[in-house]
Design a protein around this motif. Sequence first.
Motif: not given
Length: 321
Positions: A125-127, A214-219
């Motif tokens: 997700h940092c990429l 959305p990153a938070v959806f994967e978290v």
Amino acid sequence: MTWEGPLMALVERCYLRPPVALETIQHYTFDDRVICRVRFATGPPGLLRAHAGDVTDWFLGQAKALDWLDGRGFPAPRVIRTAAGDLIASHDGWTGLMLTFVDGVEAGADPATLEAIGEYAAALHCLPAGPVGPARLDPSGAMLARLPELEADDGVPEVARSFQRAAARIVRRLAAGDRPPTAFLHGDCWPANAIRAPQGPIVMVDWEGAGRGPAVFEVAYLLLGCHMGLPQLPAFEARPERIAAVVRGYARRRRVSDAELEWLPDAVRYDVVQRAVAAWSFGAGEERWREDLWLRKTLARHAASDEIAEIARACFLREQS
């Protein structure tokens, strides 16, 4: 096997390497698709994802995502190009995508492994999101278009009413433009897709859902998915030690914003909402909601989402303080 002959020919003609054997490794059997390990006389094996018919665009999206990750040195399967230099192969009515085979065993779901998977997801997700299409977890226009039907709640039985209201709230937020920050997502990040090499780090496989989202959806998907393998019925019990392990690993690489923390309860249930909207499960009658195994698990995951999010939020605040 109806696929073995055509796929042996596909590998030999497109990659100019005659295979010794094709060994299916998928959990379920289909007539029109296969995932198999390709053994050659020399050199390491490959992994072939093949589908009957022309699915070039679908495979090309996966291939471009993995090729982009390879260019940044991110640990993931690499695309093996055809002898002509193409990302995708086709022969005799089959389309194929050849990848490097990630040798190892399923990593499991112990706290140390979950911490490593959390860190892996954060590094991804940092990429930059990259020149890729939408991830499986990205809200689609078709999903948002169902908002009027969700809000009408005509015929939704009482047993599913709380879930329907939550689904309507989530889709309403997204339709109004309330979207968490976007990143490059794996699309199916949970322990069953984590492989631990004999002497090496964890690597995620099965990137067919990769892309922007959305990153938070994967978290949140991982926070829910880290409970898989545990009993979900009659109730889905949140396991604080598993949640804390995921958060420890993730927070080591990426800081979750206040906006993402606010999204957590809805993000945890987002995947089951997305699936239920796509299948339009809300039209099912009360008897089916009470008896169908998938729908019962859907309600159990929905019921546990707030608790999982509350535990995770407390862990993130502690780790990020």
